[in-house]
Write an enzyme that holds these catalytic residues in place. Structure first.
Site, mmCIF file in Angstrom:
data_model
loop_
_atom_site.group_PDB
_atom_site.id
_atom_site.type_symbol
_atom_site.label_atom_id
_atom_site.label_comp_id
_atom_site.label_asym_id
_atom_site.label_seq_id
_atom_site.Cartn_x
_atom_site.Cartn_y
_atom_site.Cartn_z
ATOM 1 N N LYS A 35 0.837 -1.219 0.000
ATOM 2 C CA LYS A 35 0.000 0.000 0.000
ATOM 3 C C LYS A 35 0.863 1.258 0.000
ATOM 4 C CE LYS A 35 -2.561 2.628 3.458
ATOM 5 N NZ LYS A 35 -1.429 3.446 3.885
ATOM 6 N N CYS A 84 -5.543 8.260 8.651
ATOM 7 C CA CYS A 84 -5.852 7.799 10.006
ATOM 8 C C CYS A 84 -5.531 8.875 11.046
ATOM 9 C CB CYS A 84 -5.009 6.561 10.343
ATOM 10 S SG CYS A 84 -5.468 5.112 9.394
ATOM 11 N N ARG A 134 0.138 14.708 12.551
ATOM 12 C CA ARG A 134 0.500 14.500 11.147
ATOM 13 C C ARG A 134 0.708 15.801 10.356
ATOM 14 N NH1 ARG A 134 -2.023 8.973 8.880
ATOM 15 N NH2 ARG A 134 0.125 8.767 8.228
ATOM 16 N N ASP A 156 3.653 0.653 12.212
ATOM 17 C CA ASP A 156 2.429 0.096 11.615
ATOM 18 C C ASP A 156 2.153 -1.343 12.067
ATOM 19 O OD1 ASP A 156 2.167 2.497 10.349
ATOM 20 O OD2 ASP A 156 2.572 1.766 8.332
ATOM 21 N N ARG A 158 -8.966 -0.035 3.655
ATOM 22 C CA ARG A 158 -8.046 0.943 3.052
ATOM 23 C C ARG A 158 -6.681 0.319 2.800
ATOM 24 N NH1 ARG A 158 -6.927 5.095 6.722
ATOM 25 N NH2 ARG A 158 -5.280 5.249 5.193
HETATM 26 C C1 UD1 Z 1 4.188 6.858 6.506
HETATM 27 C C2 UD1 Z 1 3.260 5.683 6.317
HETATM 28 C C3 UD1 Z 1 2.625 5.273 7.644
HETATM 29 C C4 UD1 Z 1 3.701 5.037 8.704
HETATM 30 C C5 UD1 Z 1 4.656 6.211 8.775
HETATM 31 C C6 UD1 Z 1 5.832 5.938 9.702
HETATM 32 C C7 UD1 Z 1 2.497 6.098 4.070
HETATM 33 C C8 UD1 Z 1 1.379 6.489 3.177
HETATM 34 N N1 UD1 Z 1 2.247 6.081 5.380
HETATM 35 O O1 UD1 Z 1 3.376 7.936 6.970
HETATM 36 O O2 UD1 Z 1 1.886 4.082 7.416
HETATM 37 O O3 UD1 Z 1 3.081 4.883 9.959
HETATM 38 O O4 UD1 Z 1 5.194 6.515 7.469
HETATM 39 O O5 UD1 Z 1 6.492 4.777 9.311
HETATM 40 O O6 UD1 Z 1 3.574 5.774 3.617
HETATM 41 N N2 UD1 Z 1 6.390 14.672 10.633
HETATM 42 C C9 UD1 Z 1 6.512 15.995 10.893
HETATM 43 N N3 UD1 Z 1 6.445 16.872 9.825
HETATM 44 C C10 UD1 Z 1 6.285 16.444 8.550
HETATM 45 C C11 UD1 Z 1 6.169 15.056 8.301
HETATM 46 C C12 UD1 Z 1 6.234 14.187 9.359
HETATM 47 O O7 UD1 Z 1 6.655 16.418 12.033
HETATM 48 O O8 UD1 Z 1 6.240 17.274 7.645
HETATM 49 C C13 UD1 Z 1 6.451 13.695 11.759
HETATM 50 C C14 UD1 Z 1 5.126 12.960 11.959
HETATM 51 O O9 UD1 Z 1 4.238 13.711 12.754
HETATM 52 C C15 UD1 Z 1 5.590 11.681 12.612
HETATM 53 C C16 UD1 Z 1 6.960 11.417 11.977
HETATM 54 O O10 UD1 Z 1 7.372 12.677 11.431
HETATM 55 O O11 UD1 Z 1 5.735 11.858 13.987
HETATM 56 C C17 UD1 Z 1 6.978 10.386 10.891
HETATM 57 O O12 UD1 Z 1 6.043 10.717 9.893
HETATM 58 P P1 UD1 Z 1 6.194 10.260 8.372
HETATM 59 O O13 UD1 Z 1 7.353 9.347 8.235
HETATM 60 O O14 UD1 Z 1 6.140 11.480 7.525
HETATM 61 O O15 UD1 Z 1 4.867 9.448 8.162
HETATM 62 P P2 UD1 Z 1 3.931 9.427 6.884
HETATM 63 O O16 UD1 Z 1 4.743 9.580 5.661
HETATM 64 O O17 UD1 Z 1 2.756 10.316 7.096
#
Ligand code: UD1
Length: 418
Positions: A22, A116, A121, A305, A397
């Site tokens: 996914k 979710c 986020r 996850d 999803r």
């Molecule tokens: C992706 C995965 C999700 C998984 C996560 C962590 C997808 C679609 N989803 O989510 O299933 O749980 O990686 O392995 O691939 N953060 C910030 N600022 C930002 C971006 C992130 O502070 O601009 C923080 C987030 O709040 C979080 C951490 O960084 O605490 C990790 O987030 P991130 O790796 O970006 O997760 P996603 O890409 O949203």
């Protein structure tokens, strides 16, 4: 609302084949618009997140041809119009259109993504990356207007190794002038899969899978053929279900090294596994599991996850286990429902302490998010009697044909709409 009902306490025997990942697919579909030619992507899972992205493609007038397991995307006649909130909020990964549209048209207009509710986020790192490449970002309430006269390669250090920010910056930088370096990049296998896809279209990306990614901008991306990697989280979820109820349960189409931390923890707990080159067999559920501690971390650490499904297994281990969540601040929403099923768990701040083993007895629970939903399915398969999971659309999803896959190995499980 969709409801899943499970009559638990049955053994799972046979083979479950893992679908395409996914978290790779949801980046590959937006990435495909970066070419003006046809991109064929195989092993695409039929999950509602994929459908939601295809709806965005249709809105942008991108031609798509979906057949079982594959999708052909042709953006030659596409329009770069605003992605409305109705579409962007259907899933988290809609934000990959920001990087892809910016990379292709130097302009993206869309709303804050959905997904979710597992934490705040934010997308500040994505936006800082776009700005470093020369874009300006305007934010009107929930709407983002990101545009640039020209995108120029830059050195970008990510304060957090974010999966989303790493991929989004790659998408924006792939056609920028000059060289972009992303430092403290996330290293997840899905990032490597997206970089491989872009390279097969003619991009020049090196270092994906390490913490420094180098992108040398190119003018043109051409047609390509690509395969999505197997879903390591789906694989891990079914392996955990096998550890709870398998007798024996084979999980096929797995890249074991992608789930090393899970496999090591299972072996430490006493789960009997046979690990092959592309499969894992759970030889049988062990009634004498050892307690253990896990702490979630970015790849190659223990994946957040899988934290929720793994907690279910810890309710069956002897003694005290601890789960510490370091990535998402709101990822213990499955715990109250595990307690309703009979588990002994206490949460303090970001750590859950589980005392086991405790028998689980079926009751009504809620899938509060995708992986909490997988945890409820795992618990329901083990629990005595009937477990009813409401809000089950969250599960669809990310888990392709979950009802069919589990039924085929002996589970008594059904889904209905109410
Ligand atoms: C992706 C995965 C999700 C998984 C996560 C962590 C997808 C679609 N989803 O989510 O299933 O749980 O990686 O392995 O691939 N953060 C910030 N600022 C930002 C971006 C992130 O502070 O601009 C923080 C987030 O709040 C979080 C951490 O960084 O605490 C990790 O987030 P991130 O790796 O970006 O997760 P996603 O890409 O949203």
């Amino acid at each position: 609302m969709k409801i899943i009902e499970i009559e638990g306490g049955r053994q799972l025997k046979g083979t479950i084949r893992v679908s395409g990942a996914k978290n790779a697919t949801v980046a590959l579909i937006p990435a495909a618009i970066l070419t003006d030619e046809e991109a064929t992507i195989c092993n695409v899972p039929e999950i509602t997140d994929t459908e939601a992205l295809c709806d965005i493609l249709k809105m942008l007038k991108v031609q798509i041809n979906r057949s079982t397991e594959s999708i052909i995307i042709n953006p030659k006649d596409m329009n770069n119009i605003e992605i409305t909130e109705k579409f962007s909020k259907k899933l988290r990964a809609s934000y990959y259109f920001m990087g892809a549209l910016l990379g292709k048209y130097k302009k993206a207009v869309m709303y804050f993504p959905g997904g979710c509710s597992i934490g705040a986020r934010p997308i500040d790192l994505h936006l800082k990356g776009f700005e470093a490449l020369g874009a300006t970002v305007r934010n009107e309430k929930n709407k983002y207007i990101v545009e640039a006269k020209e995108l120029k390669g830059a050195n970008i250090y990510l304060d957090i190794a974010s999966v989303g920010a790493t991929i989004n910056i790659m998408l924006a930088a792939v056609k920028a002038k000059g060289t972009t370096i992303i430092d403290n990049a996330a290293k997840e296998p899905e990032i490597v899969n997206v970089a491989t896809f872009l390279n097969s279209m003619g991009a020049k990306i090196t270092g994906a899978g390490t913490s420094t990614i180098k992108i040398v901008g190119v003018d043109y991306l051409h047609q390509c053929f690509h395969e999505v990697i197997p879903d390591r989280i789906e694989a891990g979820s079914y392996i955990i279900m096998g550890a709870l109820c398998g007798n024996p349960l084979k999980i096929d189409n797995v890249i074991p090294e992608h789930i090393d931390p899970l496999l090591s923890k299972l072996e430490e707990m006493g789960v009997n596994l046979e690990i092959g080159s592309d499969y894992v067999i759970v030889l049988g559920s062990n009634k004498n599991l050892k307690a253990t501690n896990i702490k979630t971390a970015v790849y190659p650490g223990f994946p957040t996850d899988l934290q929720q499904p793994f907690t279910v297994l810890l309710t069956q281990a002897n003694g005290k286990s601890k789960v510490t969540e370091t990535i998402w601040e709101n990822r213990f929403m499955h715990i109250p429902y595990l307690k309703d099923l009979g588990a002994d768990i206490e949460v303090k701040s970001q750590t859950a302490t589980i005392i086991g083993p405790n028998p689980l007895i079926g009751t009504q629970v809620v899938a509060t998010d995708l992986r909490a939903g997988a945890a409820m399915v795992a618990a329901g398969l083990l629990a005595e009697g009937k477990t009813t999971i409401t809000n089950a659309e969250h599960i669809l999803r990310g888990y392709e044909q979950i009802i069919e896959k589990l039924t085929a190995v002996g589970a008594k499980i059904n889904i209905k709409e109410i």
